[in-house]
Write a protein that holds these residues in place. Sequence first.
Motif, PDB file in Angstrom:
ATOM      1  N   VAL A 225       0.862  -1.180   0.000  1.00  0.00           N
ATOM      2  CA  VAL A 225       0.000   0.000   0.000  1.00  0.00           C
ATOM      3  C   VAL A 225       0.896   1.227   0.000  1.00  0.00           C
ATOM      4  N   LEU A 226       0.696   2.116  -0.969  1.00  0.00           N
ATOM      5  CA  LEU A 226       1.568   3.271  -1.150  1.00  0.00           C
ATOM      6  C   LEU A 226       1.711   4.109   0.116  1.00  0.00           C
ATOM      7  N   LYS A 227       0.596   4.439   0.752  1.00  0.00           N
ATOM      8  CA  LYS A 227       0.618   5.303   1.933  1.00  0.00           C
ATOM      9  C   LYS A 227       1.267   4.643   3.139  1.00  0.00           C
ATOM     10  N   GLU A 228       1.449   3.318   3.092  1.00  0.00           N
ATOM     11  CA  GLU A 228       2.035   2.599   4.220  1.00  0.00           C
ATOM     12  C   GLU A 228       3.524   2.318   4.044  1.00  0.00           C
ATOM     13  N   LEU A 229       4.095   2.751   2.921  1.00  0.00           N
ATOM     14  CA  LEU A 229       5.527   2.530   2.690  1.00  0.00           C
ATOM     15  C   LEU A 229       6.344   3.387   3.652  1.00  0.00           C
ATOM     16  N   PRO A 230       7.524   2.905   4.050  1.00  0.00           N
ATOM     17  CA  PRO A 230       8.362   3.670   4.980  1.00  0.00           C
ATOM     18  C   PRO A 230       8.692   5.058   4.425  1.00  0.00           C
ATOM     19  N   GLY A 231       8.373   6.081   5.198  1.00  0.00           N
ATOM     20  CA  GLY A 231       8.690   7.451   4.799  1.00  0.00           C
ATOM     21  C   GLY A 231       7.695   8.088   3.847  1.00  0.00           C
ATOM     22  N   ALA A 232       6.650   7.364   3.482  1.00  0.00           N
ATOM     23  CA  ALA A 232       5.678   7.882   2.517  1.00  0.00           C
ATOM     24  C   ALA A 232       4.800   8.952   3.141  1.00  0.00           C
ATOM     25  N   ASP A 233       4.558  10.011   2.394  1.00  0.00           N
ATOM     26  CA  ASP A 233       3.563  11.011   2.748  1.00  0.00           C
ATOM     27  C   ASP A 233       2.985  11.542   1.438  1.00  0.00           C
ATOM     28  N   SER A 234       1.953  12.339   1.532  1.00  0.00           N
ATOM     29  CA  SER A 234       1.250  12.813   0.335  1.00  0.00           C
ATOM     30  C   SER A 234       2.177  13.544  -0.627  1.00  0.00           C
ATOM     31  N   LEU A 235       3.034  14.401  -0.109  1.00  0.00           N
ATOM     32  CA  LEU A 235       3.930  15.179  -0.963  1.00  0.00           C
ATOM     33  C   LEU A 235       4.911  14.278  -1.712  1.00  0.00           C
ATOM     34  N   LYS A 236       5.492  13.328  -1.018  1.00  0.00           N
ATOM     35  CA  LYS A 236       6.445  12.422  -1.670  1.00  0.00           C
ATOM     36  C   LYS A 236       5.759  11.569  -2.735  1.00  0.00           C
ATOM     37  N   LEU A 237       4.559  11.107  -2.443  1.00  0.00           N
ATOM     38  CA  LEU A 237       3.845  10.292  -3.427  1.00  0.00           C
ATOM     39  C   LEU A 237       3.444  11.121  -4.648  1.00  0.00           C
ATOM     40  N   LEU A 238       3.104  12.386  -4.442  1.00  0.00           N
ATOM     41  CA  LEU A 238       2.810  13.257  -5.581  1.00  0.00           C
ATOM     42  C   LEU A 238       4.063  13.504  -6.416  1.00  0.00           C
ATOM     43  N   ARG A 239       5.226  13.570  -5.764  1.00  0.00           N
ATOM     44  CA  ARG A 239       6.483  13.700  -6.514  1.00  0.00           C
ATOM     45  C   ARG A 239       6.738  12.467  -7.363  1.00  0.00           C
ATOM     46  N   VAL A 240       6.429  11.300  -6.825  1.00  0.00           N
ATOM     47  CA  VAL A 240       6.572  10.055  -7.591  1.00  0.00           C
ATOM     48  C   VAL A 240       5.682  10.108  -8.829  1.00  0.00           C
ATOM     49  N   VAL A 241       4.434  10.504  -8.642  1.00  0.00           N
ATOM     50  CA  VAL A 241       3.487  10.599  -9.760  1.00  0.00           C
ATOM     51  C   VAL A 241       3.994  11.588 -10.805  1.00  0.00           C
ATOM     52  N   SER A 242       4.518  12.713 -10.352  1.00  0.00           N
ATOM     53  CA  SER A 242       5.050  13.718 -11.267  1.00  0.00           C
ATOM     54  C   SER A 242       6.220  13.161 -12.083  1.00  0.00           C
ATOM     55  N   LYS A 243       7.089  12.413 -11.429  1.00  0.00           N
ATOM     56  CA  LYS A 243       8.222  11.789 -12.145  1.00  0.00           C
ATOM     57  C   LYS A 243       7.715  10.801 -13.186  1.00  0.00           C
ATOM     58  N   LEU A 244       6.695  10.024 -12.827  1.00  0.00           N
ATOM     59  CA  LEU A 244       6.134   9.047 -13.768  1.00  0.00           C
ATOM     60  C   LEU A 244       5.481   9.748 -14.958  1.00  0.00           C
ATOM     61  N   GLU A 245       4.796  10.843 -14.690  1.00  0.00           N
ATOM     62  CA  GLU A 245       4.165  11.605 -15.778  1.00  0.00           C
ATOM     63  C   GLU A 245       5.229  12.123 -16.745  1.00  0.00           C
ATOM     64  N   ARG A 246       6.317  12.654 -16.204  1.00  0.00           N
ATOM     65  CA  ARG A 246       7.396  13.158 -17.071  1.00  0.00           C
ATOM     66  C   ARG A 246       8.083  12.021 -17.822  1.00  0.00           C
ATOM     67  N   ARG A 247       8.323  10.923 -17.134  1.00  0.00           N
ATOM     68  CA  ARG A 247       9.032   9.781 -17.745  1.00  0.00           C
ATOM     69  C   ARG A 247       8.259   9.205 -18.924  1.00  0.00           C
ATOM     70  N   TRP A 248       6.943   9.083 -18.765  1.00  0.00           N
ATOM     71  CA  TRP A 248       6.123   8.451 -19.800  1.00  0.00           C
ATOM     72  C   TRP A 248       5.371   9.474 -20.657  1.00  0.00           C
ATOM     73  N   ASP A 249       5.568  10.763 -20.394  1.00  0.00           N
ATOM     74  CA  ASP A 249       4.903  11.835 -21.140  1.00  0.00           C
ATOM     75  C   ASP A 249       3.386  11.641 -21.159  1.00  0.00           C
ATOM     76  N   VAL A 250       2.837  11.469 -19.958  1.00  0.00           N
ATOM     77  CA  VAL A 250       1.398  11.315 -19.775  1.00  0.00           C
ATOM     78  C   VAL A 250       0.954  12.237 -18.647  1.00  0.00           C
ATOM     79  N   GLU A 251      -0.362  12.391 -18.514  1.00  0.00           N
ATOM     80  CA  GLU A 251      -0.900  13.171 -17.404  1.00  0.00           C
ATOM     81  C   GLU A 251      -2.076  12.403 -16.816  1.00  0.00           C
TER      82      GLU A 251
END
Length: 92
Positions: A36-62
């Motif tokens: 579960v994403l929110k249960e990963l060590p050190g996970a918080d909303s801001l960090k998970l949004l950064r992950v999503v942003s990186k994925l969007e840039r990597r795959w050129d999707v939104e």
Amino acid sequence: MTTESATTRAEIASVTAECIAAELKISAAELNGADVLKELPGADSLKLLRVVSKLERRWDVEFDDEAIFGARTIDELVTLVEKHVSGDLAGS
């Protein structure tokens, strides 16, 4: 070598795990698709949004916000990316 036209689920899963691991400063080897994403060590909303942003840039999707917040596990996030990369957004 991978073909430009076919991105595999395994490749998406690998990139997703690497992005999560880098942002949370943990080893990608520690991650499991059922985690579960929110249960990963050190996970918080801001960090998970950064992950999503990186994925969007990597795959050129939104992703729309509803889809992002609907992904609870790593596998669900991978599926979301996979659908956007393949263009299969109308499928159920």
